[in-house]
Design a protein around this motif. Structure first.
Motif, PDB file in Angstrom:
ATOM      1  N   PRO A   8       0.673  -1.354   0.226  1.00  0.00           N
ATOM      2  CA  PRO A   8      -0.116   0.002  -0.408  1.00  0.00           C
ATOM      3  C   PRO A   8       1.013   1.266   0.008  1.00  0.00           C
ATOM      4  CG  PRO A   8      -0.408  -1.122   2.153  1.00  0.00           C
ATOM      5  CD  PRO A   8       0.854  -2.295   1.136  1.00  0.00           C
ATOM      6  N   LEU A   9       2.070   1.348   0.585  1.00  0.00           N
ATOM      7  CA  LEU A   9       2.305   2.614   0.413  1.00  0.00           C
ATOM      8  C   LEU A   9       3.854   2.398  -1.123  1.00  0.00           C
ATOM      9  CD1 LEU A   9       4.532   1.495   4.383  1.00  0.00           C
ATOM     10  CD2 LEU A   9       3.130   3.250   3.492  1.00  0.00           C
ATOM     11  N   TRP A  10       3.631   2.250  -1.678  1.00  0.00           N
ATOM     12  CA  TRP A  10       4.403   1.625  -3.077  1.00  0.00           C
ATOM     13  C   TRP A  10       3.457   1.899  -3.615  1.00  0.00           C
ATOM     14  CZ3 TRP A  10       9.391   2.603  -3.129  1.00  0.00           C
ATOM     15  CH2 TRP A  10      10.597   2.007  -2.764  1.00  0.00           C
ATOM     16  N   ARG A  11       1.817   1.581  -3.446  1.00  0.00           N
ATOM     17  CA  ARG A  11       0.922   1.869  -4.136  1.00  0.00           C
ATOM     18  C   ARG A  11       0.626   4.256  -4.214  1.00  0.00           C
ATOM     19  NH1 ARG A  11      -3.141   1.557  -5.439  1.00  0.00           N
ATOM     20  NH2 ARG A  11      -3.957   0.626  -3.319  1.00  0.00           N
ATOM     21  N   GLN A  12       1.003   3.912  -2.751  1.00  0.00           N
ATOM     22  CA  GLN A  12       0.923   5.867  -2.693  1.00  0.00           C
ATOM     23  C   GLN A  12       1.284   6.461  -3.142  1.00  0.00           C
ATOM     24  OE1 GLN A  12      -0.955   6.463   1.231  1.00  0.00           O
ATOM     25  NE2 GLN A  12      -0.304   3.775   1.451  1.00  0.00           N
ATOM     26  N   VAL A  13       3.182   6.209  -3.371  1.00  0.00           N
ATOM     27  CA  VAL A  13       4.188   7.040  -3.663  1.00  0.00           C
ATOM     28  C   VAL A  13       4.075   6.558  -5.473  1.00  0.00           C
ATOM     29  CG1 VAL A  13       5.198   7.310  -2.207  1.00  0.00           C
ATOM     30  CG2 VAL A  13       5.959   5.287  -2.964  1.00  0.00           C
ATOM     31  N   CYS A  14       4.383   5.944  -6.109  1.00  0.00           N
ATOM     32  CA  CYS A  14       4.009   5.271  -7.540  1.00  0.00           C
ATOM     33  C   CYS A  14       3.020   5.747  -8.229  1.00  0.00           C
ATOM     34  CB  CYS A  14       4.450   3.968  -7.764  1.00  0.00           C
ATOM     35  SG  CYS A  14       5.762   3.372  -7.013  1.00  0.00           S
ATOM     36  N   GLY A  15       3.120   6.200  -9.402  1.00  0.00           N
ATOM     37  CA  GLY A  15       2.196   6.381 -10.648  1.00  0.00           C
ATOM     38  C   GLY A  15       0.544   5.369 -10.671  1.00  0.00           C
ATOM     39  N   ASP A  16      -0.546   5.995 -11.017  1.00  0.00           N
ATOM     40  CA  ASP A  16      -1.338   5.146 -11.446  1.00  0.00           C
ATOM     41  C   ASP A  16      -1.249   4.231 -12.550  1.00  0.00           C
ATOM     42  OD1 ASP A  16      -2.908   6.922  -9.452  1.00  0.00           O
ATOM     43  OD2 ASP A  16      -3.993   8.332 -10.970  1.00  0.00           O
ATOM     44  N   GLY A  18      -6.191 -13.241  -3.698  1.00  0.00           N
ATOM     45  CA  GLY A  18      -6.858 -12.587  -2.894  1.00  0.00           C
ATOM     46  C   GLY A  18      -6.037 -12.647  -2.006  1.00  0.00           C
ATOM     47  N   PHE A  19      -4.969 -12.800  -1.133  1.00  0.00           N
ATOM     48  CA  PHE A  19      -4.829 -12.852  -0.209  1.00  0.00           C
ATOM     49  C   PHE A  19      -4.247 -11.888   0.063  1.00  0.00           C
ATOM     50  CE2 PHE A  19      -5.971 -17.027  -1.093  1.00  0.00           C
ATOM     51  CZ  PHE A  19      -5.928 -18.279   0.145  1.00  0.00           C
ATOM     52  N   VAL A  20      -3.321 -11.603  -0.954  1.00  0.00           N
ATOM     53  CA  VAL A  20      -2.600 -10.014  -0.876  1.00  0.00           C
ATOM     54  C   VAL A  20      -3.279  -8.595  -0.769  1.00  0.00           C
ATOM     55  CG1 VAL A  20      -0.590  -8.571  -1.961  1.00  0.00           C
ATOM     56  CG2 VAL A  20      -0.536 -10.977  -1.510  1.00  0.00           C
ATOM     57  N   SER A  21      -3.919  -8.501  -0.800  1.00  0.00           N
ATOM     58  CA  SER A  21      -5.458  -7.989  -0.385  1.00  0.00           C
ATOM     59  C   SER A  21      -5.821  -7.541   0.624  1.00  0.00           C
ATOM     60  CB  SER A  21      -6.735  -8.393  -1.479  1.00  0.00           C
ATOM     61  OG  SER A  21      -6.175  -8.054  -2.628  1.00  0.00           O
ATOM     62  N   HIS A  26      -6.963  -2.095  -1.953  1.00  0.00           N
ATOM     63  CA  HIS A  26      -7.431  -0.621  -3.261  1.00  0.00           C
ATOM     64  C   HIS A  26      -6.392  -1.197  -4.408  1.00  0.00           C
ATOM     65  CE1 HIS A  26      -9.993   1.022  -0.341  1.00  0.00           C
ATOM     66  NE2 HIS A  26      -9.459   1.408  -0.193  1.00  0.00           N
ATOM     67  N   ALA A  27      -5.607  -2.595  -3.307  1.00  0.00           N
ATOM     68  CA  ALA A  27      -5.102  -2.990  -5.174  1.00  0.00           C
ATOM     69  C   ALA A  27      -4.783  -3.366  -6.361  1.00  0.00           C
ATOM     70  CB  ALA A  27      -3.294  -3.667  -4.075  1.00  0.00           C
ATOM     71  N   THR A  28      -4.966  -3.664  -7.407  1.00  0.00           N
ATOM     72  CA  THR A  28      -5.415  -4.427  -8.539  1.00  0.00           C
ATOM     73  C   THR A  28      -4.171  -5.387  -9.385  1.00  0.00           C
ATOM     74  OG1 THR A  28      -5.329  -2.782 -10.248  1.00  0.00           O
ATOM     75  CG2 THR A  28      -7.456  -3.076  -8.754  1.00  0.00           C
ATOM     76  N   PHE A  29      -4.746  -6.486  -9.646  1.00  0.00           N
ATOM     77  CA  PHE A  29      -2.903  -7.038 -10.027  1.00  0.00           C
ATOM     78  C   PHE A  29      -2.969  -8.271 -10.885  1.00  0.00           C
ATOM     79  CE2 PHE A  29      -3.942  -7.279  -5.330  1.00  0.00           C
ATOM     80  CZ  PHE A  29      -2.505  -7.461  -4.818  1.00  0.00           C
ATOM     81  N   ALA A  30      -1.820  -7.981 -11.690  1.00  0.00           N
ATOM     82  CA  ALA A  30      -2.014  -8.319 -13.122  1.00  0.00           C
ATOM     83  C   ALA A  30      -1.432 -10.107 -12.994  1.00  0.00           C
ATOM     84  CB  ALA A  30      -0.506  -7.522 -14.141  1.00  0.00           C
ATOM     85  N   THR A  31      -2.330 -11.167 -12.445  1.00  0.00           N
ATOM     86  CA  THR A  31      -2.042 -12.010 -12.128  1.00  0.00           C
ATOM     87  C   THR A  31      -0.848 -12.525 -13.112  1.00  0.00           C
ATOM     88  OG1 THR A  31      -3.751 -12.938 -13.060  1.00  0.00           O
ATOM     89  CG2 THR A  31      -4.054 -12.212 -10.329  1.00  0.00           C
TER      90      THR A  31
END
Lengths: 256, 271
Positions: free
Chosen positions: A85-93, A105-108, A113-118
């Motif tokens: 969540p911290l990396w997602r906050q500082v990285c771009g969209d 689903g587990f890492v969620s 709020h993260a979405t993944f390229a599985t």
């Protein structure tokens, strides 16, 4: 946190961030890697939340955070993924987070709020630049049932996640590379015997890696293997008895 | 342990980061000083320091919310005791015949009080669930803010990362804004709990009057006086328990309101 350039050719670089001197003793030491190719960077196992400040500060000395376009999570462990969540906050969209389909689903639970390229079981390829492509290779059951290694054919670097991991005491961790393999075995032996439980998976992974041209094998913990040490590591791993935790079943059953 | 330290003055204009000055001291005392958004520590510098300043408030808020709900932990059991007591009062007043006529009327009021108190229990449970959800979010946000600030402090000290520092500042402000929104939600649940405490106090006062009146009526109940007096005394005991519960919750709620205000100021720091 120290930054090591493992390999560089023009603007294509492999960087390793490791051995944070301010890391509390109760937080396990981890290596974070970054593959940089032009304006695109990919973080491999960016680390746990406790490590984020040190990692962010060290990384941004080398790469502006706006260039991070990919986060790769080899598996679901907190020392790999809890800073998500911290990396997602500082990285771009435009950031893409890669993880095995098994763990999205587990890492969620770390970041709802993260979405993944599985990543499919057989792995995939990610293009970081028109001429730079990394391969995500299966490492299932070593130790996680949904686990991947990352190979860069140009750099000949293999990021192996927990395979090859070692718990090296601070005072022994001078360089990033293994210099005395026999001594290094003491720091990785117990870990592999216990964490790695699947002999068939180990054999398949070793056979797969032997088909690659690997100059540096970089695990997520401890020191890296370079040159002939890579072969020595594969030979050692191939012969190692795995699943030391199985003895506990016999001990427990004896008491029933 | 005095040592070498750097001071970073971070400059903002129109809410945007525009740069920083770094001053290094050869020897610095461990005593901390504040300079607007920055604080000097003897081991180095910090960027924003709000998480450290407000960290205690966040934990205290959580503890105070817990304390407020904890005070009401015994409410369902107390309501049950009052309900049984009301039934006993009804039976005793029936047995007393004409001597218990007034008590029978009072018993009806006691039943109404118990019903009103019972209605508060599910409301309390729902509010508790919401409060813990929001408080958990606040704790997570505060933890994230602390880590973003720690990263910023390191980056400001190292230098050479202006662009990333600006990005980090944006993330910091966004997280603070989320925290501020959560604090508003927490204030709402807090208001809900205050309303429950107020309703419980009204019921308590009514029940206290009922128990006093039963005690008065018991004096003219002839042979039934001891039985009716015992019911009045037991009811007063339960009222005292309820009063202690409400007083405890009210204290915790007053304290939580202070923490909430402090956190609202923390959240506003991002604007």
């Amino acid at each position: 946190m120290k930054c090591y350039t493992i390999w560089q050719n023009g603007d294509h670089r492999w960087l390793a961030f490791a051995q944070d001197p301010e890391r509390p003793d109760n937080v396990i030491d981890t290596n974070q890697l970054a593959v940089v190719a032009g304006d695109c960077a990919m973080l491999l196992d960016p680390g746990g939340g406790e490590l984020f400040p040190a990692m962010m500060a060290a990384l941004t000395q080398e790469v502006p955070v706006s260039r991070i376009k990919h986060l790769f999570l080899s598996h679901q462990d907190p020392d790999v993924a809890s800073a998500l969540p911290l990396w997602r906050q500082v990285c771009g969209d435009d950031l893409t987070v890669h993880i095995s389909w098994m763990w999205a689903g587990f890492v969620s639970h770390f970041d709802s709020h993260a979405t993944f390229a599985t990543i499919p079981d057989a792995g995939t390829e990610i293009a970081l630049a028109p001429n730079v492509l990394v391969r995500l290779l299966p490492a299932h059951y070593l130790h996680s049932p949904g686990c991947f290694s990352v190979y860069d054919p140009k750099a000949k670097v293999l990021f192996s996640g927990d395979i090859g991991a070692a718990l090296v005491p601070r005072e022994r961790a001078g360089d990033i590379y293994v210099t005395d393999f026999d001594e290094h075995i003491h720091y990785m032996d117990a870990f592999h015997r216990r964490w790695m439980g699947a002999r068939m998976a180990r054999d398949k992974w070793v056979a797969m890696v032997r088909r690659l041209d690997v100059e540096v094998l970089a695990p997520q913990h401890g020191l890296f293997f370079k040159g002939e040490q890579v072969g020595r590591f594969l030979d050692w791993l191939e012969a190692l008895p795995l699943g030391s935790g199985l003895e506990a079943y016999d001990q427990a059953m004896a008491k029933l | 342990m005095p040592g070498r330290a750097s001071v970073v003055h971070v400059h903002f204009a129109g809410g945007k980061y525009i740069g920083f000055d770094k001053i290094t001291y050869g020897c610095y005392s461990p005593k901390k000083q504040k300079y607007g958004k920055t604080v000097i520590g003897y081991q180095g510098t910090v960027w924003h320091d709000s998480a450290r300043v407000h960290g205690g408030t966040v934990n205290t808020l959580y503890e105070r919310c817990q304390a407020a709900y904890h005070a009401f932990d015994g409410l369902p059991k107390l309501v049950d005791h009052l309900r049984i007591l009301a039934v006993n009062a009804e039976l005793a007043s029936a047995r007393a015949g004409d001597h218990g006529r007034a008590v029978r009327v009072l018993t009806q009021f006691a039943v109404e009080c118990v019903t009103r108190l019972m209605g508060l229990v599910p409301e309390l449970v729902g509010l508790k669930k919401r409060t813990y959800g929001v408080a958990g979010g606040i704790l997570r946000a505060a933890s994230d803010i602390a880590k973003l600030e720690a990263a910023g402090a390191r980056m400001a000290t190292l230098g050479n990362a202006k662009e990333s520092l600006m990005v980090l500042d944006g993330a910091w402000r966004a997280r603070l804004a989320e925290l501020a929104a959560s604090v508003v939600q927490l204030a709402r649940t807090h208001e809900g709990l205050v309303a429950i405490a107020k309703a419980a106090r009204e019921v308590m006062l009514q029940t206290e009057i009922i128990s006093a009146n039963i005690a008065i009526e018991s004096t003219s109940a002839g042979p039934f006086e001891p039985e009716l007096r015992a019911i009045a005394d037991t009811m007063r005991g339960r009222v005292d328990e309820l009063r202690a519960m409400i007083d405890g919750a009210s204290r915790a709620l007053r304290d939580a309101a202070e923490s909430n205000q402090a956190l609202a100021a923390f959240g506003a720091a991002g604007r």
